[in-house]
Write a protein that holds these residues in place. Sequence first.
Motif, PDB file in Angstrom:
ATOM      1  N   GLY A   6       0.822  -1.209   0.000  1.00  0.00           N
ATOM      2  CA  GLY A   6       0.000   0.000   0.000  1.00  0.00           C
ATOM      3  C   GLY A   6       0.853   1.255   0.000  1.00  0.00           C
ATOM      4  N   ILE A   7       1.888   1.260   0.810  1.00  0.00           N
ATOM      5  CA  ILE A   7       2.723   2.465   0.884  1.00  0.00           C
ATOM      6  C   ILE A   7       3.599   2.610  -0.363  1.00  0.00           C
ATOM      7  CG2 ILE A   7       4.569   3.586   2.185  1.00  0.00           C
ATOM      8  CD1 ILE A   7       3.249   2.298   4.657  1.00  0.00           C
ATOM      9  N   GLU A   8       4.076   1.481  -0.871  1.00  0.00           N
ATOM     10  CA  GLU A   8       4.817   1.542  -2.143  1.00  0.00           C
ATOM     11  C   GLU A   8       3.957   2.202  -3.212  1.00  0.00           C
ATOM     12  OE1 GLU A   8       7.584  -2.516  -1.701  1.00  0.00           O
ATOM     13  OE2 GLU A   8       5.740  -2.553  -2.865  1.00  0.00           O
ATOM     14  N   PHE A   9       2.699   1.850  -3.188  1.00  0.00           N
ATOM     15  CA  PHE A   9       1.731   2.368  -4.160  1.00  0.00           C
ATOM     16  C   PHE A   9       1.466   3.859  -3.916  1.00  0.00           C
ATOM     17  CE2 PHE A   9      -2.661   3.240  -5.350  1.00  0.00           C
ATOM     18  CZ  PHE A   9      -2.777   2.669  -6.609  1.00  0.00           C
ATOM     19  N   LEU A  10       1.184   4.187  -2.640  1.00  0.00           N
ATOM     20  CA  LEU A  10       0.791   5.560  -2.319  1.00  0.00           C
ATOM     21  C   LEU A  10       1.944   6.538  -2.433  1.00  0.00           C
ATOM     22  CD1 LEU A  10      -1.466   4.874   0.800  1.00  0.00           C
ATOM     23  CD2 LEU A  10      -2.215   5.779  -1.412  1.00  0.00           C
ATOM     24  N   ALA A  11       3.140   6.101  -2.022  1.00  0.00           N
ATOM     25  CA  ALA A  11       4.256   7.041  -1.922  1.00  0.00           C
ATOM     26  C   ALA A  11       5.299   6.825  -3.015  1.00  0.00           C
ATOM     27  CB  ALA A  11       4.898   6.934  -0.548  1.00  0.00           C
ATOM     28  N   ASN A  12       4.937   6.002  -4.006  1.00  0.00           N
ATOM     29  CA  ASN A  12       5.875   5.740  -5.101  1.00  0.00           C
ATOM     30  C   ASN A  12       7.261   5.320  -4.598  1.00  0.00           C
ATOM     31  OD1 ASN A  12       3.873   6.396  -6.791  1.00  0.00           O
ATOM     32  ND2 ASN A  12       4.765   8.310  -7.527  1.00  0.00           N
ATOM     33  N   LEU A  13       7.243   4.280  -3.733  1.00  0.00           N
ATOM     34  CA  LEU A  13       8.507   3.870  -3.120  1.00  0.00           C
ATOM     35  C   LEU A  13       9.117   2.637  -3.796  1.00  0.00           C
ATOM     36  CD1 LEU A  13       7.948   4.505   0.675  1.00  0.00           C
ATOM     37  CD2 LEU A  13       9.570   5.610  -0.863  1.00  0.00           C
ATOM     38  N   GLY A  14       8.751   2.353  -5.039  1.00  0.00           N
ATOM     39  CA  GLY A  14       9.320   1.179  -5.692  1.00  0.00           C
ATOM     40  C   GLY A  14       8.612  -0.082  -5.239  1.00  0.00           C
ATOM     41  N   GLY A  15       9.108  -1.249  -5.707  1.00  0.00           N
ATOM     42  CA  GLY A  15       8.488  -2.508  -5.310  1.00  0.00           C
ATOM     43  C   GLY A  15       7.259  -2.799  -6.148  1.00  0.00           C
ATOM     44  N   LEU A  16       6.623  -3.927  -5.839  1.00  0.00           N
ATOM     45  CA  LEU A  16       5.476  -4.371  -6.642  1.00  0.00           C
ATOM     46  C   LEU A  16       4.307  -3.402  -6.524  1.00  0.00           C
ATOM     47  CD1 LEU A  16       5.620  -8.199  -5.885  1.00  0.00           C
ATOM     48  CD2 LEU A  16       6.055  -7.097  -8.078  1.00  0.00           C
ATOM     49  N   GLY A  17       4.137  -2.801  -5.357  1.00  0.00           N
ATOM     50  CA  GLY A  17       3.042  -1.845  -5.167  1.00  0.00           C
ATOM     51  C   GLY A  17       3.168  -0.678  -6.130  1.00  0.00           C
ATOM     52  N   PHE A  18       4.394  -0.178  -6.244  1.00  0.00           N
ATOM     53  CA  PHE A  18       4.646   0.924  -7.169  1.00  0.00           C
ATOM     54  C   PHE A  18       4.385   0.491  -8.611  1.00  0.00           C
ATOM     55  CE2 PHE A  18       7.745   2.724 -10.143  1.00  0.00           C
ATOM     56  CZ  PHE A  18       7.320   4.035 -10.143  1.00  0.00           C
ATOM     57  N   ASP A  71      -1.408   3.811 -14.079  1.00  0.00           N
ATOM     58  CA  ASP A  71      -1.278   5.181 -14.582  1.00  0.00           C
ATOM     59  C   ASP A  71      -1.095   5.187 -16.095  1.00  0.00           C
ATOM     60  OD1 ASP A  71      -1.616   6.260 -12.140  1.00  0.00           O
ATOM     61  OD2 ASP A  71       0.515   6.553 -11.714  1.00  0.00           O
ATOM     62  N   ARG A  72      -0.377   4.181 -16.599  1.00  0.00           N
ATOM     63  CA  ARG A  72      -0.188   4.094 -18.054  1.00  0.00           C
ATOM     64  C   ARG A  72      -1.388   3.474 -18.759  1.00  0.00           C
ATOM     65  NH1 ARG A  72       5.281   1.104 -18.722  1.00  0.00           N
ATOM     66  NH2 ARG A  72       6.542   2.152 -17.156  1.00  0.00           N
ATOM     67  N   TYR A  73      -2.351   3.078 -17.950  1.00  0.00           N
ATOM     68  CA  TYR A  73      -3.529   2.389 -18.432  1.00  0.00           C
ATOM     69  C   TYR A  73      -3.191   1.114 -19.191  1.00  0.00           C
ATOM     70  CZ  TYR A  73      -8.454   2.393 -18.278  1.00  0.00           C
ATOM     71  OH  TYR A  73      -9.717   2.071 -17.936  1.00  0.00           O
ATOM     72  N   ASP A  74      -2.125   0.445 -18.746  1.00  0.00           N
ATOM     73  CA  ASP A  74      -1.755  -0.859 -19.311  1.00  0.00           C
ATOM     74  C   ASP A  74      -2.406  -1.920 -18.415  1.00  0.00           C
ATOM     75  OD1 ASP A  74      -0.661  -3.109 -20.349  1.00  0.00           O
ATOM     76  OD2 ASP A  74       1.383  -2.285 -20.489  1.00  0.00           O
ATOM     77  N   ILE A  75      -3.732  -2.171 -18.666  1.00  0.00           N
ATOM     78  CA  ILE A  75      -4.496  -3.024 -17.751  1.00  0.00           C
ATOM     79  C   ILE A  75      -3.941  -4.452 -17.671  1.00  0.00           C
ATOM     80  CG2 ILE A  75      -6.801  -3.954 -17.220  1.00  0.00           C
ATOM     81  CD1 ILE A  75      -6.424  -0.968 -16.654  1.00  0.00           C
ATOM     82  N   PRO A  76      -3.613  -5.118 -18.795  1.00  0.00           N
ATOM     83  CA  PRO A  76      -3.047  -6.473 -18.682  1.00  0.00           C
ATOM     84  C   PRO A  76      -1.779  -6.483 -17.832  1.00  0.00           C
ATOM     85  CG  PRO A  76      -3.676  -6.023 -20.940  1.00  0.00           C
ATOM     86  CD  PRO A  76      -3.811  -4.726 -20.199  1.00  0.00           C
TER      87      PRO A  76
END
Lengths: 264, 249
Positions: free
Chosen positions: B195-207, B214-219
């Motif tokens: 969750g934090i990787e995702f929210l704070a752009n900290l790398g990892g799978l979440g990011f 964001d790129r709208y690359d759904i697959p």
Amino acid sequence: MPLRVAGVSKTFAASDGASVQALDDVSLEVRDGEFVSLIGPSGCGKSTLFQIIGGLLQGDRGTVAVDGNALNGSRRDIGMVFQEESTFPWRTVLDNVAFPLELAGLGKAEREERARRFVRLVGLDGFERKFPDELSGGMRQRTAIARTLAFEPRILLMDEPFASLDEQTRILLGDKILQIWRELKQTTLLITHNITEAVQLSDRVAVMTYRPGRIKRIVEIDLPRPRSSEIIASAEFGRYVGLLWQDLREEASRGMADAERTTA
Amino acid sequence: MRRGAGPVLAGLAAVAGLAVALEMAVAAGLIGGFVVAPPTAIAGAMPKLLFEEGVGRAFLVTFASTFSASALAALVGIPAGYLLYRHAWLGRAYENWIAALFSAPLILLYPMFLVIFGRSPAVCVAMGFLVGVIPVILKTREGFLGARPVLVNVARSFGAGEAEILRKVLLPAARPAIFTGLRLCLIYAMINVVGIEFLANLGGLGFLVGEMFDRYDIPAMYAALICLVLTSTLFYALTGRAERWLGGR
Ligand SMILES: Nc1ncnc2c1ncn2[C@@H]1O[C@H](COP(=O)(O)OP(=O)(O)OP(=O)(O)O)[C@@H](O)[C@H]1O
Ligand SMILES: [Mg+2]
């Protein structure tokens, strides 16, 4: 005298502020190689006495001595078999039986070899690698007995080891206990509420009163040895059972009346 | 103990069945292809993730953060749980507070950790530790409390000291509960790390998931999500191994 219990008393403080006197001036002796049973109604303080003799609980008064020495920290003297299910569920039969030897610091090979002997003695050979939940209640209790025997205590102290078993298993296990007792010549104090069991196994039976627990009387069981469970059919056996029941009836009814009063 | 391949095959068959059903649902237009990518497209996006987007590295980052957070939680939580058991007074004083903390949305604290640690994986580790340590403490205490007193008495009757009782009776008796706590810890730690990787752009799978979205690359986004699921499966398998290695069954 291998085991001498003298003047032991114990009072518990109950949660509601009242107090329960569990034991009052209990004295008892067990001679070398003797098999003595202590019989009493439910709630008369048998397990309390068991814990005090075993050194797990402090009495208010009185002493417990083994071979004339008051019980102290070193615990080679008394081996205990508990009323409740007490095998370690995460250990196999063999590892359960080897437990006291492991505490004593024996190496793996030696303790397994010794443990095997006691597993065989209680008739569980072939089950060494089983876990307790793969065994019947009687087999688990035999595992617990073997574990205590492996400790090679001066005195074997058992608290209703067969209480949770059915009558037939109980009688057959009684035979097993007698056979082991002959082989090891183990001084034994068995606590029970079962009259048949007490007469079947014992040299002497001590009858306890209902709360506070006292020794009401001691009956010599003058039946021939070696005994087997077939003796249960004899007239002599029946006479002892009748005699003990007369003593116990009064105590048991008092216990029952007491229980009814507290639940009412 | 032998378990056989049957259950494993049944599990894989269920997953394959679901994938086929999903594929057909998307193909039939029952589900919009813009929200859900068909499994074939997800599989097709895997090589791109692997070779262009560095999913391997992302996996290592998430794995390392979650693992460190959980290891710290075990290191702190098991002794803390033992203390709460050993001193009944402490247990009564703090159990409810800790349980209350467990249901609080602690992840909302992440800006504070960003301030303390800066934009580094340490934020993920700290956050994962904070949420993960709670179930370890609670379950460890529960496990010790559940150890049957008669087993302790047995050990005592054979002359065992306190340390031996802890090692040979209390810990084995509490082991299943402790491992339940550790599994919960891994789950919560990983959710928060990702969750934090995702929210704070900290790398990892979440990011990576966020980036693909964001790129709208759904697959590719679903492919990254599948890598996440595989990571948690790996953790689950590892705890099972560890428990058996420690003598559990
Ligand atoms: N730790 C304790 N605190 C308070 N009361 C206790 C405690 N242990 C036992 N008692 C009380 O002391 C009495 C004797 O209990 P004990 O367990 O010794 O009986 P028992 O003869 O072994 O009974 P049973 O045959 O049912 O096993 C009971 O009234 C019990 O409620
Ligand atoms: Mg009892």
